[in-house]
Design an enzyme around this catalytic site. Structure first.
Site, short mmCIF file in Angstrom:
data_model
loop_
_atom_site.label_atom_id
_atom_site.label_comp_id
_atom_site.label_asym_id
_atom_site.label_seq_id
_atom_site.Cartn_x
_atom_site.Cartn_y
_atom_site.Cartn_z
N HIS A 184 3.53 11.30 11.92
CA HIS A 184 2.34 11.42 11.08
C HIS A 184 2.27 10.27 10.08
CE1 HIS A 184 2.70 16.04 11.68
NE2 HIS A 184 1.67 15.63 12.39
N LYS A 208 -3.12 31.24 12.03
CA LYS A 208 -1.91 30.59 12.53
C LYS A 208 -0.75 30.84 11.56
CE LYS A 208 -0.39 26.06 14.18
NZ LYS A 208 -0.73 24.65 14.28
#
Length: 160
Positions: free
Chosen positions: A17, A41
């Site tokens: 990332h 989630k």
């Protein structure tokens, strides 16, 4: 001002990332790292914790800002005057899905998506894999920044 967003769950943020964020920061005047809020989630870290960790590890890049969003990414882009989405691609399998998303986003709003190929050193790297390896005591120090590894190990120990 050229502005872009790097969206994701960042649960946790990985070196892959950060590679994409750093490279994007060299191409745009401002890069917003936007954490996805997905209440359905089950995340290891809360949204607030992920925002805090991202602020810590993106400090070297003054033109990177951290934020969160819930809903359509293109709505976030419109509201914040952002014209580009930056996504990292690890493999061809990523491209199939991301291309459809990019085309939908462009159709809905005119926001463009820029794909960056991931550094080969991180081509296998995913937050879910980092969590799984760390859960079983595996070595993740080369996959996440040291501060993130520490937070990851602490969280996993709490869940024992």
């Amino acid at each position: 001002m050229r502005r872009a967003v790097c969206p994701g769950s960042y649960d946790p943020v990985t070196n892959g990332h950060l590679d994409i964020i750093e490279r994007a920061s060299k191409l745009f005047d401002e890069v917003v790292v936007a954490v996805l809020i997905n209440k359905s989630k089950k995340s290891l870290f809360t949204v607030e914790e992920r925002l805090e960790m991202l602020r810590e590890v993106t400090e070297p890049w003054p033109n990177v800002r951290i934020d969160a969003w819930h809903g359509l990414l293109v709505d976030y882009c419109k509201t914040n005057g952002i014209g580009a989405i930056v996504k990292g691609l690890r493999a061809v399998s990523d491209f199939d899905y991301e291309l459809q998303m990019a085309q939908m986003n462009q159709q809905l709003s005119g926001v463009e998506t820029m794909f960056m190929s991931t550094n080969p050193q991180y081509s296998f790297l995913a937050s879910s894999l980092v969590k799984e390896v760390a859960t079983y005591g595996g070595e993740v120090s080369n996959l996440v920044p040291p501060k993130i590894e520490q937070r990851l190990r602490e969280r996993l120990a709490e869940r024992g």
